[in-house]
Scaffold this motif. Structure first.
Motif, PDB file in Angstrom:
ATOM      1  N   ALA A  71       8.271  -4.771  -2.609  1.00 48.96           N
ATOM      2  CA  ALA A  71       9.910  -6.433  -3.275  1.00 48.96           C
ATOM      3  C   ALA A  71      11.496  -5.607  -1.568  1.00 48.96           C
ATOM      4  N   PHE A  72      10.579  -4.430  -0.631  1.00 51.47           N
ATOM      5  CA  PHE A  72      11.609  -4.618  -0.054  1.00 51.47           C
ATOM      6  C   PHE A  72      11.219  -5.359   1.071  1.00 51.47           C
ATOM      7  N   THR A  73       9.649  -5.976   1.298  1.00 49.75           N
ATOM      8  CA  THR A  73       9.365  -6.607   2.618  1.00 49.75           C
ATOM      9  C   THR A  73       9.083  -8.389   1.821  1.00 49.75           C
ATOM     10  N   SER A  74       8.532  -8.715   2.246  1.00 49.01           N
ATOM     11  CA  SER A  74       8.719 -10.503   2.066  1.00 49.01           C
ATOM     12  C   SER A  74       7.864 -10.889   1.841  1.00 49.01           C
ATOM     13  N   VAL A  75       6.558  -9.959   2.083  1.00 55.32           N
ATOM     14  CA  VAL A  75       5.217  -9.752   1.239  1.00 55.32           C
ATOM     15  C   VAL A  75       4.580 -10.028  -0.442  1.00 55.32           C
ATOM     16  N   SER A  76       4.303 -10.296  -0.713  1.00 49.41           N
ATOM     17  CA  SER A  76       3.968 -10.658  -2.692  1.00 49.41           C
ATOM     18  C   SER A  76       2.488 -10.063  -3.089  1.00 49.41           C
ATOM     19  N   MET A  77       2.588 -10.009  -3.886  1.00 50.35           N
ATOM     20  CA  MET A  77       1.343  -8.840  -4.978  1.00 50.35           C
ATOM     21  C   MET A  77       0.463  -9.904  -4.156  1.00 50.35           C
ATOM     22  N   THR A  87       3.093  -7.718   9.849  1.00 42.38           N
ATOM     23  CA  THR A  87       3.911  -7.333  10.894  1.00 42.38           C
ATOM     24  C   THR A  87       3.830  -6.021  10.916  1.00 42.38           C
ATOM     25  N   GLU A  88       4.484  -5.883  12.482  1.00 38.28           N
ATOM     26  CA  GLU A  88       4.519  -4.602  11.761  1.00 38.28           C
ATOM     27  C   GLU A  88       6.591  -3.901  11.331  1.00 38.28           C
ATOM     28  N   LYS A  89       7.449  -5.896  11.441  1.00 39.39           N
ATOM     29  CA  LYS A  89       8.296  -5.064  11.011  1.00 39.39           C
ATOM     30  C   LYS A  89       8.257  -4.658   8.894  1.00 39.39           C
ATOM     31  N   LEU A  94       7.519  -1.782   3.954  1.00 38.22           N
ATOM     32  CA  LEU A  94       6.413  -1.389   2.989  1.00 38.22           C
ATOM     33  C   LEU A  94       6.105   0.280   3.187  1.00 38.22           C
ATOM     34  N   SER A  95       6.023   0.980   3.995  1.00 36.73           N
ATOM     35  CA  SER A  95       6.429   2.298   3.896  1.00 36.73           C
ATOM     36  C   SER A  95       7.244   2.488   3.513  1.00 36.73           C
ATOM     37  N   ARG A  96       8.495   2.021   3.766  1.00 31.37           N
ATOM     38  CA  ARG A  96       9.643   2.984   3.483  1.00 31.37           C
ATOM     39  C   ARG A  96       9.675   2.384   1.478  1.00 31.37           C
ATOM     40  N   GLY A  97       9.466   0.978   1.652  1.00 30.62           N
ATOM     41  CA  GLY A  97       9.220   0.976  -0.005  1.00 30.62           C
ATOM     42  C   GLY A  97       8.470   1.519  -0.519  1.00 30.62           C
ATOM     43  N   ILE A  98       7.642   2.787  -0.138  1.00 33.55           N
ATOM     44  CA  ILE A  98       6.800   2.789  -1.176  1.00 33.55           C
ATOM     45  C   ILE A  98       7.191   4.565  -1.116  1.00 33.55           C
ATOM     46  N   ILE A  99       7.753   5.261  -0.285  1.00 34.86           N
ATOM     47  CA  ILE A  99       8.261   6.194  -0.478  1.00 34.86           C
ATOM     48  C   ILE A  99       9.874   6.005  -0.940  1.00 34.86           C
ATOM     49  N   ARG A 100      10.375   4.784  -1.510  1.00 34.24           N
ATOM     50  CA  ARG A 100      10.952   4.517  -2.673  1.00 34.24           C
ATOM     51  C   ARG A 100      11.051   4.651  -3.013  1.00 34.24           C
ATOM     52  N   HIS A 101       9.809   3.932  -3.984  1.00 41.12           N
ATOM     53  CA  HIS A 101       9.245   4.158  -4.826  1.00 41.12           C
ATOM     54  C   HIS A 101       8.507   5.710  -5.369  1.00 41.12           C
ATOM     55  N   PHE A 102       8.311   6.156  -4.856  1.00 42.86           N
ATOM     56  CA  PHE A 102       8.066   7.498  -5.461  1.00 42.86           C
ATOM     57  C   PHE A 102       9.333   8.632  -5.694  1.00 42.86           C
ATOM     58  N   TYR A 120       5.855  11.188   6.128  1.00 45.86           N
ATOM     59  CA  TYR A 120       5.261  10.245   5.432  1.00 45.86           C
ATOM     60  C   TYR A 120       4.801   9.397   6.978  1.00 45.86           C
ATOM     61  N   PRO A 121       3.881   8.546   6.734  1.00 44.25           N
ATOM     62  CA  PRO A 121       3.529   7.015   7.948  1.00 44.25           C
ATOM     63  C   PRO A 121       4.047   6.701   8.355  1.00 44.25           C
ATOM     64  N   ARG A 122       5.329   6.404   9.543  1.00 46.49           N
ATOM     65  CA  ARG A 122       5.693   4.656   9.577  1.00 46.49           C
ATOM     66  C   ARG A 122       5.799   4.034   9.551  1.00 46.49           C
ATOM     67  N   MET A 123       4.125   3.330   9.991  1.00 43.63           N
ATOM     68  CA  MET A 123       3.475   1.825   8.906  1.00 43.63           C
ATOM     69  C   MET A 123       2.501   2.340   7.811  1.00 43.63           C
ATOM     70  N   ILE A 124       2.033   1.054   6.904  1.00 40.53           N
ATOM     71  CA  ILE A 124       1.486   1.187   6.228  1.00 40.53           C
ATOM     72  C   ILE A 124       0.516   0.631   7.167  1.00 40.53           C
ATOM     73  N   ASP A 125      -1.163   0.968   7.052  1.00 35.34           N
ATOM     74  CA  ASP A 125      -1.870   0.282   6.838  1.00 35.34           C
ATOM     75  C   ASP A 125      -2.395  -1.046   6.526  1.00 35.34           C
ATOM     76  N   SER A 126      -2.245  -2.175   6.607  1.00 39.17           N
ATOM     77  CA  SER A 126      -2.647  -3.181   5.759  1.00 39.17           C
ATOM     78  C   SER A 126      -4.271  -3.242   5.512  1.00 39.17           C
TER      79      SER A 126
END
Length: 179
Positions: A71-77, A87-89, A94-102, A120-126
């Motif tokens: 929900a914090f990115t423009s990427v749908s499930m 992308t890196e952004k 996504l990383s911030r969204g996962i942290i926010r979820h938990f 937490y990792p700065r960027m989640i590996d897609s």
């Protein structure tokens, strides 16, 4: 444990089919009339259902986490399931969204501190996200097959077999106690 029980149930089902078509079901009828056999199949079914329930719970939990984080990115499930290369952004979001979820009460400043401290990792590996989503999807499909199998001919279809199995197990325990 649930996977082993499910595999044993599948093997038993294949042997039953072979006996029905190759031996007119003589062994199937003989085994179906024996308490130990029904108790064993019921126990396998209950173990299989417990494992399937665990797998479904984990799959739903993973789905909710990624959906919430997405929900914090423009990427749908659906894009993730199709193998989207973020992308890196988007990976940072996504990383911030996962942290926010938990950690729903965490502020943006706190999240930044955690990321700087490498908590937490700065960027989640897609690719890891896609692999994990596919694994969870496969587990959910297998769990639903275990439920379907139980509904067709197992404990869900015949809940009375649980009472029969518990009576059989208690009888064995009493026999062992007397010996």
């Amino acid at each position: 444990m649930g996977t082993v029980a499910t595999a044993a149930q599948c093997a038993n089902g294949v042997l039953r089919i072979i006996d029905i078509y190759g031996n007119e079901g003589k062994r199937v009828r003989r085994f179906d009339s024996q308490d130990w056999y029904i108790a064993t199949l019921t126990a396998l079914d209950l173990i299989s259902l417990a494992g399937a329930s665990r797998d479904l719970y984990i799959a739903v939990k993973a789905y909710r986490a990624i959906k919430s984080a997405s929900a914090f990115t423009s990427v749908s499930m659906l894009k993730w399931l199709r193998g989207f290369a973020a992308t890196e952004k988007e990976r940072v979001s996504l990383s911030r969204g996962i942290i926010r979820h938990f950690n729903p009460s965490a502020s943006e400043k706190q999240i930044s501190i955690w990321l700087t401290a490498n908590k937490y990792p700065r960027m989640i590996d897609s690719e890891r996200v896609i692999t994990e989503l596919n694994n969870q999807l496969n587990n959910a499909v297998m769990a639903s097959m275990a439920y379907a199998g139980s509904a067709i001919g197992g404990t869900i279809r015949n809940p009375g077999s649980i009472r029969q199995t518990s009576a059989y197990a208690l009888g064995i325990l009493r026999t062992v106690e007397i010996i």
